[in-house]
Write an enzyme that holds these catalytic residues in place. Structure first.
Site, PDB file in Angstrom:
ATOM      1  N   LYS A 256       1.270  -1.054   0.343  1.00  0.00           N
ATOM      2  CA  LYS A 256      -0.183  -0.048   0.187  1.00  0.00           C
ATOM      3  C   LYS A 256       0.590   1.484  -0.142  1.00  0.00           C
ATOM      4  O   LYS A 256       0.342   2.388  -0.336  1.00  0.00           O
ATOM      5  CB  LYS A 256      -0.612  -0.103   1.505  1.00  0.00           C
ATOM      6  CG  LYS A 256      -1.704  -1.422   1.244  1.00  0.00           C
ATOM      7  CD  LYS A 256      -2.613  -1.301   0.447  1.00  0.00           C
ATOM      8  CE  LYS A 256      -3.411  -0.486   0.206  1.00  0.00           C
ATOM      9  NZ  LYS A 256      -4.644   0.425  -1.512  1.00  0.00           N
ATOM     10  N   CYS A 319     -16.902 -17.746   7.999  1.00  0.00           N
ATOM     11  CA  CYS A 319     -16.833 -18.956   8.776  1.00  0.00           C
ATOM     12  C   CYS A 319     -15.173 -18.513   8.958  1.00  0.00           C
ATOM     13  O   CYS A 319     -14.518 -18.225   9.208  1.00  0.00           O
ATOM     14  CB  CYS A 319     -15.475 -19.041   7.602  1.00  0.00           C
ATOM     15  SG  CYS A 319     -15.199 -20.165   7.451  1.00  0.00           S
ATOM     16  N   CYS A 326     -21.658 -22.333   7.908  1.00  0.00           N
ATOM     17  CA  CYS A 326     -21.663 -23.256   6.908  1.00  0.00           C
ATOM     18  C   CYS A 326     -23.309 -23.075   6.419  1.00  0.00           C
ATOM     19  O   CYS A 326     -23.390 -22.848   4.799  1.00  0.00           O
ATOM     20  CB  CYS A 326     -21.417 -24.552   7.883  1.00  0.00           C
ATOM     21  SG  CYS A 326     -19.494 -24.902   7.759  1.00  0.00           S
ATOM     22  N   CYS A 329     -23.296 -20.201   3.590  1.00  0.00           N
ATOM     23  CA  CYS A 329     -21.981 -20.322   2.486  1.00  0.00           C
ATOM     24  C   CYS A 329     -21.887 -20.993   1.597  1.00  0.00           C
ATOM     25  O   CYS A 329     -22.405 -21.978   0.959  1.00  0.00           O
ATOM     26  CB  CYS A 329     -20.271 -21.057   3.916  1.00  0.00           C
ATOM     27  SG  CYS A 329     -18.957 -21.259   2.518  1.00  0.00           S
TER      28      CYS A 329
END
Length: 380
Positions: A256, A319, A326, A329
């Site tokens: 950066k 997660c 899950c 997801c």
């Protein structure tokens, strides 16, 4: 005071103290003719994947500088909606790419493209701009040298600290420089040298290890003057010579600050997820540095910058180390570490047709947003 709201064969990669990627203490400077040639032909200072033209970057005006950094280190989640193809997965080594990498990573990128996470709003990469905006300092008035320094300070404050608290600490220092020291640019090297260490401790008390970090920042300010011509170092050896700066912070600062993608930033989320998905050896990769070394043997260089932000945001909201979702997801049908009991309660894995995807995303976002809101209330 303002507030800022599957297994594969692999070779074990040993970790040495020395950074083998470093070719020399500092990158060779180009002569004036080379710099002029780069500018005339509009080559944006890019010499190769692993080095940049430092003199060219130092000569850039603020807007040009920020455009250059953005071209090398884009943090816009919207850009992750397009899937990566197998043809794009080109690396320079003979190490096999894990077969489950693209199926999982593409879906993680897709999820990240549709929701903002704490790292997107208040991560290290956003702090100088976020704080400047809060304090009414326009980007065209931000000296690139000050931006690089502010970014380095942000990374030092971020160690083992939530993004929100790190952002608040950076804002506190900026306000002190503006209001007490009367420095219109906010955090500058001169300002850090003038701030008494005990005062700095009070300003950053919201972060972890604030006493130690205040000492690190004061020592770093003096080292930058003594050893680095009052600017941040432009190679990993120089950055790691600063007190309290480790490889993850160091590589991020180079990315950066100079647009130099010399290594992958591996924090706790990247380390945990790469081991969980067997992208690195879960037994031999005991530390984040082990994970970085092995990941760099096969991950295409084009993904070295983005993988940190992509996985950190995913690890923050979906997660997590504790309480994985899950059921929310979108990779729950290809993930090797999925929780089948949670998935059975999910409405997403049953909807596979393309015509259902907009409905899936809409419901997914609503459910995820509700979960984020509940999590924030719980923290308060």
């Amino acid at each position: 005071m303002r507030e800022i709201s599957g297994h594969r064969k692999r070779k074990y990669i040993p970790v040495d103290i020395e950074e083998v990627e470093v070719r020399s203490k500092y990158f060779k400077k180009e002569n004036d003719k080379t710099v002029e040639s780069l500018q005339d032909t509009k080559i944006i200072g890019d010499l190769s994947n692993h080095e940049v033209n430092i003199d060219w970057i130092k000569a850039l005006k603020p807007i040009e500088y920020f455009e250059w950094i953005e071209s090398r280190t884009c943090d816009n989640p919207k850009t992750w909606g397009q899937a990566i193809t197998k043809e794009e997965m080109v690396n320079d080594s003979r190490v096999e790419i894990p077969k489950n990498f693209l199926p999982i990573y593409n879906r993680v990128r897709l999820m990240r493209s549709k929701v903002n996470t704490p790292v997107d709003a208040m991560g290290c990469s956003m702090i100088p701009v976020l704080v400047s905006n809060k304090c009414g300092i326009p980007s065209e008035k931000v000296d690139p040298k000050n931006f690089r320094l502010q970014f380095l300070i942000g990374t030092m404050l971020s160690a083992q600290t939530r993004d929100e608290r790190m952002a608040q600490a950076a804002l506190n220092i900026t306000e002190y420089c503006l209001d007490t020291l009367k420095i219109p640019e906010g955090i500058t090297l001169d300002g850090l040298l003038k701030i008494n260490e005990s005062t700095l401790v009070d300003l950053i008390r919201c972060v972890s290890f604030y006493t130690r970090k205040a000492n690190f920042i004061k020592r770093t300010a003096q080292l930058l003057v003594d050893n680095f011509n009052s600017d941040i170092p432009y190679d990993i050896e120089g950055v790691l010579s600063l007190p309290g700066v480790g490889p993850k912070m160091g590589y991020l600062t180079l990315q950066k600050g100079w647009g130099l993608i010399a290594g992958i930033c591996v924090d706790v989320h990247v380390h945990r997820l790469c081991k969980m998905w067997n992208w690195v050896d879960p037994i031999n990769c005991k530390t984040a540095e082990h994970t970085r070394r092995e990941l760099q043997t096969w991950l295409p260089h084009s993904l070295w910058y983005e993988i940190n932000t992509v996985l950190v945001g995913f690890g923050q909201l979906i997660c997590m180390a504790r309480g994985k979702r899950c059921d929310l997801c979108l990779a729950n049908d290809v993930c090797n570490a999925r929780n089948l009991k949670l998935i059975k309660s999910s409405k997403f894995h049953q909807l596979k047709d393309e015509e259902d995807m907009e409905k899936v995303y809409s419901h997914w976002l609503d459910t995820l947003t509700d979960g984020i809101t509940a999590q924030r209330h719980k923290r308060k």
